[in-house]
Scaffold this motif. Structure first.
Motif, PDB file in Angstrom:
ATOM      1  N   PHE A 184      53.913  78.138 -20.981  1.00 30.69           N
ATOM      2  CA  PHE A 184      53.159  79.371 -20.757  1.00 30.69           C
ATOM      3  C   PHE A 184      52.370  79.181 -19.473  1.00 30.69           C
ATOM      4  O   PHE A 184      52.108  78.040 -19.063  1.00 30.69           O
ATOM      5  CB  PHE A 184      52.247  79.693 -21.943  1.00 30.69           C
ATOM      6  CG  PHE A 184      51.410  78.548 -22.425  1.00 30.69           C
ATOM      7  CD1 PHE A 184      50.112  78.388 -21.984  1.00 30.69           C
ATOM      8  CD2 PHE A 184      51.925  77.616 -23.324  1.00 30.69           C
ATOM      9  CE1 PHE A 184      49.336  77.327 -22.433  1.00 30.69           C
ATOM     10  CE2 PHE A 184      51.161  76.551 -23.777  1.00 30.69           C
ATOM     11  CZ  PHE A 184      49.859  76.402 -23.324  1.00 30.69           C
ATOM     12  N   GLY A 185      51.987  80.292 -18.832  1.00 32.52           N
ATOM     13  CA  GLY A 185      51.580  80.119 -17.461  1.00 32.52           C
ATOM     14  C   GLY A 185      50.219  80.549 -17.001  1.00 32.52           C
ATOM     15  O   GLY A 185      49.826  80.187 -15.905  1.00 32.52           O
ATOM     16  N   HIS A 186      49.475  81.341 -17.750  1.00 33.28           N
ATOM     17  CA  HIS A 186      48.233  81.863 -17.195  1.00 33.28           C
ATOM     18  C   HIS A 186      47.091  80.864 -17.360  1.00 33.28           C
ATOM     19  O   HIS A 186      46.919  80.295 -18.435  1.00 33.28           O
ATOM     20  CB  HIS A 186      47.855  83.188 -17.857  1.00 33.28           C
ATOM     21  CG  HIS A 186      46.917  84.012 -17.035  1.00 33.28           C
ATOM     22  ND1 HIS A 186      45.591  83.674 -16.878  1.00 33.28           N
ATOM     23  CD2 HIS A 186      47.101  85.131 -16.304  1.00 33.28           C
ATOM     24  CE1 HIS A 186      45.011  84.562 -16.094  1.00 33.28           C
ATOM     25  NE2 HIS A 186      45.895  85.448 -15.721  1.00 33.28           N
ATOM     26  N   PRO A 187      46.279  80.644 -16.297  1.00 29.18           N
ATOM     27  CA  PRO A 187      45.187  79.655 -16.392  1.00 29.18           C
ATOM     28  C   PRO A 187      44.216  79.886 -17.541  1.00 29.18           C
ATOM     29  O   PRO A 187      43.649  78.928 -18.063  1.00 29.18           O
ATOM     30  CB  PRO A 187      44.479  79.810 -15.040  1.00 29.18           C
ATOM     31  CG  PRO A 187      45.540  80.285 -14.105  1.00 29.18           C
ATOM     32  CD  PRO A 187      46.420  81.182 -14.933  1.00 29.18           C
ATOM     33  N   LYS A 188      44.029  81.143 -17.968  1.00 29.54           N
ATOM     34  CA  LYS A 188      43.105  81.376 -19.076  1.00 29.54           C
ATOM     35  C   LYS A 188      43.646  80.811 -20.386  1.00 29.54           C
ATOM     36  O   LYS A 188      42.906  80.678 -21.362  1.00 29.54           O
ATOM     37  CB  LYS A 188      42.784  82.855 -19.217  1.00 29.54           C
ATOM     38  CG  LYS A 188      43.941  83.752 -19.595  1.00 29.54           C
ATOM     39  CD  LYS A 188      43.522  85.224 -19.552  1.00 29.54           C
ATOM     40  CE  LYS A 188      44.683  86.154 -19.879  1.00 29.54           C
ATOM     41  NZ  LYS A 188      44.312  87.564 -19.704  1.00 29.54           N
ATOM     42  N   ARG A 189      44.948  80.452 -20.398  1.00 27.18           N
ATOM     43  CA  ARG A 189      45.516  79.790 -21.571  1.00 27.18           C
ATOM     44  C   ARG A 189      45.824  78.315 -21.303  1.00 27.18           C
ATOM     45  O   ARG A 189      45.686  77.479 -22.193  1.00 27.18           O
ATOM     46  CB  ARG A 189      46.780  80.527 -22.026  1.00 27.18           C
ATOM     47  CG  ARG A 189      46.487  81.835 -22.724  1.00 27.18           C
ATOM     48  CD  ARG A 189      47.748  82.483 -23.255  1.00 27.18           C
ATOM     49  NE  ARG A 189      48.521  83.120 -22.203  1.00 27.18           N
ATOM     50  CZ  ARG A 189      48.307  84.362 -21.774  1.00 27.18           C
ATOM     51  NH1 ARG A 189      47.342  85.077 -22.294  1.00 27.18           N
ATOM     52  NH2 ARG A 189      49.052  84.888 -20.826  1.00 27.18           N
ATOM     53  N   THR A 190      46.264  78.013 -20.084  1.00 27.90           N
ATOM     54  CA  THR A 190      46.595  76.613 -19.787  1.00 27.90           C
ATOM     55  C   THR A 190      45.342  75.746 -19.672  1.00 27.90           C
ATOM     56  O   THR A 190      45.365  74.576 -20.062  1.00 27.90           O
ATOM     57  CB  THR A 190      47.423  76.506 -18.487  1.00 27.90           C
ATOM     58  OG1 THR A 190      46.726  77.154 -17.417  1.00 27.90           O
ATOM     59  CG2 THR A 190      48.784  77.160 -18.665  1.00 27.90           C
ATOM     60  N   ASP A 191      44.257  76.300 -19.139  1.00 27.03           N
ATOM     61  CA  ASP A 191      43.025  75.509 -19.001  1.00 27.03           C
ATOM     62  C   ASP A 191      42.514  74.982 -20.340  1.00 27.03           C
ATOM     63  O   ASP A 191      42.290  73.770 -20.491  1.00 27.03           O
ATOM     64  CB  ASP A 191      41.933  76.326 -18.307  1.00 27.03           C
ATOM     65  CG  ASP A 191      42.070  76.311 -16.788  1.00 27.03           C
ATOM     66  OD1 ASP A 191      43.094  75.793 -16.298  1.00 27.03           O
ATOM     67  OD2 ASP A 191      41.170  76.817 -16.101  1.00 27.03           O
ATOM     68  N   PRO A 192      42.293  75.846 -21.355  1.00 23.19           N
ATOM     69  CA  PRO A 192      41.799  75.321 -22.641  1.00 23.19           C
ATOM     70  C   PRO A 192      42.805  74.428 -23.351  1.00 23.19           C
ATOM     71  O   PRO A 192      42.415  73.548 -24.120  1.00 23.19           O
ATOM     72  CB  PRO A 192      41.491  76.582 -23.453  1.00 23.19           C
ATOM     73  CG  PRO A 192      42.255  77.679 -22.812  1.00 23.19           C
ATOM     74  CD  PRO A 192      42.351  77.329 -21.365  1.00 23.19           C
ATOM     75  N   PHE A 193      44.104  74.637 -23.081  1.00 20.85           N
ATOM     76  CA  PHE A 193      45.117  73.783 -23.705  1.00 20.85           C
ATOM     77  C   PHE A 193      45.094  72.380 -23.112  1.00 20.85           C
ATOM     78  O   PHE A 193      45.193  71.376 -23.831  1.00 20.85           O
ATOM     79  CB  PHE A 193      46.503  74.401 -23.531  1.00 20.85           C
ATOM     80  CG  PHE A 193      47.604  73.620 -24.211  1.00 20.85           C
ATOM     81  CD1 PHE A 193      47.881  73.800 -25.552  1.00 20.85           C
ATOM     82  CD2 PHE A 193      48.337  72.674 -23.498  1.00 20.85           C
ATOM     83  CE1 PHE A 193      48.882  73.058 -26.178  1.00 20.85           C
ATOM     84  CE2 PHE A 193      49.337  71.938 -24.113  1.00 20.85           C
ATOM     85  CZ  PHE A 193      49.614  72.138 -25.463  1.00 20.85           C
ATOM     86  N   LEU A 194      44.944  72.291 -21.802  1.00 18.74           N
ATOM     87  CA  LEU A 194      45.077  71.001 -21.122  1.00 18.74           C
ATOM     88  C   LEU A 194      43.757  70.257 -20.925  1.00 18.74           C
ATOM     89  O   LEU A 194      43.754  69.036 -20.750  1.00 18.74           O
ATOM     90  CB  LEU A 194      45.746  71.204 -19.754  1.00 18.74           C
ATOM     91  CG  LEU A 194      47.232  71.565 -19.796  1.00 18.74           C
ATOM     92  CD1 LEU A 194      47.714  71.988 -18.420  1.00 18.74           C
ATOM     93  CD2 LEU A 194      48.053  70.388 -20.310  1.00 18.74           C
ATOM     94  N   LYS A 195      42.631  70.953 -20.948  1.00 20.59           N
ATOM     95  CA  LYS A 195      41.348  70.315 -20.648  1.00 20.59           C
ATOM     96  C   LYS A 195      41.043  69.115 -21.539  1.00 20.59           C
ATOM     97  O   LYS A 195      40.566  68.072 -21.055  1.00 20.59           O
ATOM     98  CB  LYS A 195      40.221  71.343 -20.737  1.00 20.59           C
ATOM     99  CG  LYS A 195      38.929  70.861 -20.100  1.00 20.59           C
ATOM    100  CD  LYS A 195      37.910  71.994 -20.011  1.00 20.59           C
ATOM    101  CE  LYS A 195      36.647  71.514 -19.310  1.00 20.59           C
ATOM    102  NZ  LYS A 195      35.644  72.605 -19.180  1.00 20.59           N
ATOM    103  N   PRO A 196      41.326  69.177 -22.862  1.00 25.20           N
ATOM    104  CA  PRO A 196      41.077  67.990 -23.699  1.00 25.20           C
ATOM    105  C   PRO A 196      41.941  66.789 -23.324  1.00 25.20           C
ATOM    106  O   PRO A 196      41.668  65.673 -23.765  1.00 25.20           O
ATOM    107  CB  PRO A 196      41.420  68.489 -25.116  1.00 25.20           C
ATOM    108  CG  PRO A 196      41.232  69.970 -25.052  1.00 25.20           C
ATOM    109  CD  PRO A 196      41.703  70.346 -23.691  1.00 25.20           C
ATOM    110  N   ALA A 211      45.840  65.015 -17.910  1.00 24.09           N
ATOM    111  CA  ALA A 211      46.329  66.390 -17.805  1.00 24.09           C
ATOM    112  C   ALA A 211      45.747  67.138 -16.609  1.00 24.09           C
ATOM    113  O   ALA A 211      46.206  68.239 -16.294  1.00 24.09           O
ATOM    114  CB  ALA A 211      45.995  67.148 -19.096  1.00 24.09           C
ATOM    115  N   LYS A 212      44.771  66.547 -15.938  1.00 20.67           N
ATOM    116  CA  LYS A 212      44.054  67.272 -14.887  1.00 20.67           C
ATOM    117  C   LYS A 212      44.943  67.723 -13.722  1.00 20.67           C
ATOM    118  O   LYS A 212      44.844  68.872 -13.276  1.00 20.67           O
ATOM    119  CB  LYS A 212      42.891  66.432 -14.368  1.00 20.67           C
ATOM    120  CG  LYS A 212      41.975  67.221 -13.430  1.00 20.67           C
ATOM    121  CD  LYS A 212      40.738  66.410 -13.062  1.00 20.67           C
ATOM    122  CE  LYS A 212      39.823  67.229 -12.161  1.00 20.67           C
ATOM    123  NZ  LYS A 212      38.603  66.465 -11.803  1.00 20.67           N
ATOM    124  N   PRO A 213      45.834  66.878 -13.184  1.00 24.44           N
ATOM    125  CA  PRO A 213      46.685  67.350 -12.079  1.00 24.44           C
ATOM    126  C   PRO A 213      47.524  68.570 -12.463  1.00 24.44           C
ATOM    127  O   PRO A 213      47.635  69.512 -11.680  1.00 24.44           O
ATOM    128  CB  PRO A 213      47.565  66.139 -11.761  1.00 24.44           C
ATOM    129  CG  PRO A 213      46.753  64.965 -12.211  1.00 24.44           C
ATOM    130  CD  PRO A 213      46.031  65.433 -13.438  1.00 24.44           C
TER     131      PRO A 213
END
Length: 364
Positions: free
Chosen positions: A104-116, A121-123
């Motif tokens: 999935f591609g939108h930052p409003k969904r990828t950010d909370p998924f990857l931040k933990p 996952a940061k790059p």
């Protein structure tokens, strides 16, 4: 198509709003449509995949209606270098995994998924901030009258070129899975269920505008271009349209794609990503991206089993604008090839307008 999930029997037309007398021109190549729409098509594809690979190491975990199984984020155990998938409220975890692939591609969904996922996952998280989509309004109406009018009989799907308000119109009740239609005549008299998609620019300019005004503008455009009624009153009298709903799609189609690769993969941590934004704004592009990252992972596993190291291939590159001559506001379509010269000129003109708007904002 072999699975019965899609059909290529949906007639498609093009209408140029700047013509002296705009009319729908039927294309030689029909359009592809999902049997049941996008949601049911994807659900059936998921079920088919689960059944095909049952007992072969694939486990399908559904997050609906089992909400406790909905995956909301991921994290990596740096001691074991394994990934885990986290559910809402930490109801349960899935893992450990050697590879994690997102789609999935939108930052409003990828950010909370990857931040933990922290540093691992940061790059990927930072790169995915570059995903950009345009927006649409989608108005759905039902026509209570006028089923036998030539205008509606000739309408299946129609791309609208050179118009400020609407970009696509479709009669969903004519899709192959819905009804058998012979020469435009509905065999059971089913009422037309019309979906009207706005242009991306109209949606961008009016996303905070009064929804009644938006609805009226879209209806007036449909009346003039498709129904051939010069007034809203004429449309109401002849077709008696009923509004089903008006939606705002914040994630329309990708306006940028990844340069030089069909997918993303950080080989240092075995974290991958795929989607239409890796290839182009279409459903088949998303499928190509998914198949490509899967093939990459399989090859990587085989190399690992053979003692070969493939960790030098990291695929976080850069973004580039979509530059296809058959791309319109709602996506890229091969059946629009006969109009690629016109579409290219329209896209160049739109880029010029956008550049002018950006320069004016900077001056202010």
């Amino acid at each position: 198509q072999e699975l019965g999930l899609v059909s290529n029997q949906f007639e498609v037309s093009v209408l140029n709003a700047k013509d002296a007398h705009p009319t729908m021109t039927k294309l030689e190549s029909p359009g592809w449509v999902g049997n049941g729409g996008m949601g049911p098509m994807l659900e059936k594809l998921t079920i088919q995949t689960r059944e095909e690979f049952a007992g072969q190491g694939l486990e399908h975990v559904s997050g609906f209606p089992e909400v406790e199984h909905q995956v909301t984020s991921t994290h990596r155990d740096e001691n074991t270098q394994k990934w885990f998938l986290n559910t809402k409220r930490q109801a349960c975890d899935f893992g450990p995994y050697d590879y994690v692939i997102g789609c999935f591609g939108h930052p409003k969904r990828t950010d909370p998924f990857l931040k933990p996922g922290g540093d691992a996952a940061k790059p990927m998280m930072e790169f995915l901030k570059g995903v950009k989509y345009n927006q649409f309004f989608a108005l759905q109406i039902i026509l209570e009258k006028g089923l036998d009018s030539e205008e509606i009989k000739n309408l299946s799907g129609c791309h609208i070129l050179n118009h400020d308000v609407i970009s696509f119109v479709a009669d969903n009740s004519k899709k192959p899975h819905q009804i058998e239609v012979q020469d435009g005549v509905r065999e059971n008299g089913q009422k037309p269920h019309i979906t009207i998609i706005s242009t991306a620019n109209f949606a961008k300019e009016n996303q905070k505008a009064n929804r009644k005004m938006v609805q009226d503008r879209i209806m007036e455009s449909f009346a003039n271009l498709i129904a051939k009624e010069t007034t809203r009153q004429g449309l109401e009298s002849k077709f008696q349209p009923k509004i089903h709903r008006l939606n705002f799609w914040g994630d329309g189609r990708c306006v940028k794609v990844v340069d030089g690769t069909d997918f993303l993969f950080d080989t240092s941590v075995n974290l991958g990503w795929c989607g239409d934004f890796c290839v182009g704004p279409s459903v088949d592009s998303a499928a190509i991206s998914g198949a490509s990252v899967a093939e990459f992972c399989i090859n990587d596993i085989e190399k690992s089993l053979n003692g070969q190291d493939s960790k030098g291939d990291s695929r976080l590159t850069k973004w580039k604008a979509v530059d296809s001559d058959i791309t319109v506001d709602i996506g890229t379509f091969s059946h629009l090839s006969p109009y690629k010269e016109q579409i290219s000129k329209i896209n160049l003109a739109n880029k010029g307008k956008l550049g002018g708007q950006q320069r004016r904002r900077k001056k202010k």
